[in-house]
Design an enzyme around this catalytic site. Structure first.
Site, PDB file in Angstrom:
ATOM      1  N   ASP A 360       0.374  -8.394  -5.721  1.00 26.78           N
ATOM      2  CA  ASP A 360       1.752  -8.659  -6.149  1.00 26.78           C
ATOM      3  C   ASP A 360       2.667  -8.781  -4.938  1.00 26.78           C
ATOM      4  O   ASP A 360       3.756  -8.215  -4.908  1.00 26.78           O
ATOM      5  CB  ASP A 360       2.227  -7.548  -7.089  1.00 26.78           C
ATOM      6  N   ARG A 364      10.349  -8.992  -3.263  1.00 25.96           N
ATOM      7  CA  ARG A 364      10.841  -7.806  -3.986  1.00 25.96           C
ATOM      8  C   ARG A 364      10.007  -6.565  -3.669  1.00 25.96           C
ATOM      9  O   ARG A 364      10.440  -5.437  -3.897  1.00 25.96           O
ATOM     10  CB  ARG A 364      10.836  -8.069  -5.489  1.00 25.96           C
ATOM     11  N   ASN A 365       8.779  -6.761  -3.179  1.00 27.10           N
ATOM     12  CA  ASN A 365       7.892  -5.648  -2.842  1.00 27.10           C
ATOM     13  C   ASN A 365       7.777  -5.428  -1.339  1.00 27.10           C
ATOM     14  O   ASN A 365       6.805  -4.843  -0.859  1.00 27.10           O
ATOM     15  CB  ASN A 365       6.506  -5.865  -3.459  1.00 27.10           C
ATOM     16  N   ASP A 378       4.027  -1.151  -2.681  1.00 30.32           N
ATOM     17  CA  ASP A 378       3.335  -1.404  -3.957  1.00 30.32           C
ATOM     18  C   ASP A 378       1.981  -2.080  -3.800  1.00 30.32           C
ATOM     19  O   ASP A 378       1.484  -2.714  -4.727  1.00 30.32           O
ATOM     20  CB  ASP A 378       4.206  -2.247  -4.895  1.00 30.32           C
TER      21      ASP A 378
END
Length: 502
Positions: A360, A364-365, A378
């Site tokens: 992922d 955003r991570n 993450d």
């Protein structure tokens, strides 16, 4: 010459006129023996039971527990006969005596000479199969819920929250109930006010016969075994305070919080409904083993019970996608943006070398700190999402626009699928956080990719960097570059655009 009195005068005077102890010691010096006076027990007769010097040298504070060292027969109505091993609770001290309540056998109160007793600890219950000293509430639950025990198994342990009290822990089907056992002023014990018992054993006997009062049968003591070891990473949830919600994602909510009231941390609160909790422990073990300057640092976990907390260092500027869209982010020049890309590639190279697949990777991570340091977060957690959440059939919940075609269609994840996602992250970086494939649905995005469409070069993106982006989006995973190559090439471009770097 020692002052001679009838044999019963010395203890009588010492007891009744304790304030004249200096005078009595002159008359009856310590260690002097008289065959007309009954002897106190010889401490040397049983070395293991010899009371410590500190016990005999300093009067006991009321409320202490004692154990009788040997038999003592009362000589007066206000004295208390005890047998070796009897448990006593001191109500007050009177010179060389304690006024105590006997907790074992027939309950009674009276004076007992200090020389006949020794201070006891909670270990006085150690010979009882139901007593477990030194274990926490959590460890008691783990023991009682282990396969070796069945509903109705119970134990008593020292209370964690109330010094001097105890807790009765009972297994009730798939959970454990805990009851406070309080100690009354006279040393007796009670679960319910008005029902006093001179000992814990008698309290248990009563509630075994009247278990409906606590709505849980007491069938057998907990099978004794070593409680599961907890490593240093596992911390009680009570050590953490949630202060400000930072965001929400596929895995749950992210909060800014405090550890032990002072250390700022980020706390990911896992949504158990969406997470394969059975696999979480294995994934957490992986997180503990990963240490790199470009990976977010794990501080602690709370994996016992729910919700699960994953506690990491706090990156104050938040996630990279939101930061790039802020006024501060939009003011950054291309060399700084390229520096972000280099840092992410460095972190992903570390994961690639250890064969860890992120699954992922997106802006955003990636988290940003005050000094514009970037760290990948993450990593590996996407694997734990339940299939019905992380699948094409669930629409927008799968990050299709960041996902390699082979992963979106066939759930084939590899370091090369992470490379595809890295290409999309580069687009986000150089477009200042713009959403990729804007205006397209997930289905349209997949269709366009299959037809050969690729995202255009953002205005702030150097031409050489765009060549790398296109290489990340090769249809065949084997044709995509490795992160080691991406890091090296981006570093070369960065140094050319930012010549002050050495």
């Amino acid at each position: 010459t020692r002052f001679r009195t009838p044999w019963n005068m010395e203890p009588f005077l010492r007891k009744r006129l304790a304030f004249l102890s200096f005078f009595w010691n002159k008359i009856w010096p310590a260690g002097a023996q008289d065959h007309s006076i009954p002897c106190f027990p010889d401490p040397g007769a049983d070395p293991e039971l010899e009371p410590p010097a500190a016990v005999l040298g300093s009067p006991p504070a009321p409320g202490q527990f004692f154990r009788a060292l040997c038999d003592f027969t009362a000589r007066y109505a206000d004295e208390l006969s005890v047998s070796r091993g009897d448990r006593l609770y001191a109500l007050k001290e009177e010179g060389d005596y304690i006024f105590a309540r006997r907790l074992s056998g027939q309950p009674s109160v009276g004076l007992v000479p200090l020389a006949y007793v020794a201070k006891a600890t909670a270990e006085m219950f150690a010979d009882q199969p139901w007593y477990f000293s030194g274990i926490s509430r959590t460890q008691a639950q783990q023991l009682l819920l282990s396969p070796a025990n069945v509903p109705g198994a119970f134990l008593i342990r020292p209370s964690e929250s109330s010094q001097g009290d105890y807790s009765l822990s009972v297994r009730a089907q798939a959970k454990v109930r805990h009851y406070r056992i309080s100690t009354a002023a006279d040393g007796s014990f009670y679960l319910q006010k008005g029902r006093l018992f001179p000992s814990l054993g008698e309290l248990l006997t009563y509630y075994k016969a009247n278990w409906k009062l606590i709505q849980n049968p007491l069938l057998q003591p907990c099978v004794s075994q070593k409680p599961p070891e907890q490593d240093a990473w596992e911390r009680p949830r009570s050590e953490f305070t949630l202060r400000r919600k930072l965001g929400k994602g596929y895995f749950g909510e992210v909060w800014e919080g405090l550890w032990l009231g002072s250390v700022p941390v980020a706390i990911k609160v896992i949504k158990s409904a969406n997470m394969k909790l059975a696999d979480l422990a294995k994934e957490i073990q992986t997180l503990k083993s990963l240490r790199h300057a470009r990976l977010i640092q794990l501080h602690a976990v709370c994996s016992t019970g729910e919700p699960v907390y994953i506690v990491t260092e706090l990156m104050r500027k938040g996630n990279l996608q939101a930061f790039l869209g802020s006024p501060e982010g939009r003011a950054l020049n291309p060399p700084v943006l390229l520096g972000f890309a280099c840092q992410v590639a460095e972190g992903m190279r570390y994961l690639e070398e250890r064969r860890i697949v992120h699954r992922d990777l997106a802006a955003r991570n990636v988290l940003v700190d005050d000094d514009l340091a970037c760290k990948v977060a993450d990593f590996g957690l996407a694997r734990l999402l339940k299939d019905d959440i992380y699948s094409p059939s669930s629409g927008s919940k799968i990050p299709v626009k960041w996902t390699a075609p082979e992963a979106a269609h066939y759930r084939v994840y590899s370091p090369k699928s992470d490379v595809w996602s890295f290409g999309v992250l580069l687009y986000e970086v150089f477009s200042y956080g713009q959403c990729p494939y804007e205006g397209m649905s997930n289905h349209e995005t997949l269709q366009q990719i299959e037809r050969g469409y690729r995202l255009p070069r953002p205005a702030a993106c150097p031409a050489e960097a765009y060549v790398l982006m296109l290489a990340c989006w090769k249809g065949s995973p084997e044709e995509r570059p490795a992160f080691a190559m991406l890091q090296a090439t981006l570093g070369t471009i960065h140094r050319r655009l930012h010549p002050t770097l050495t």
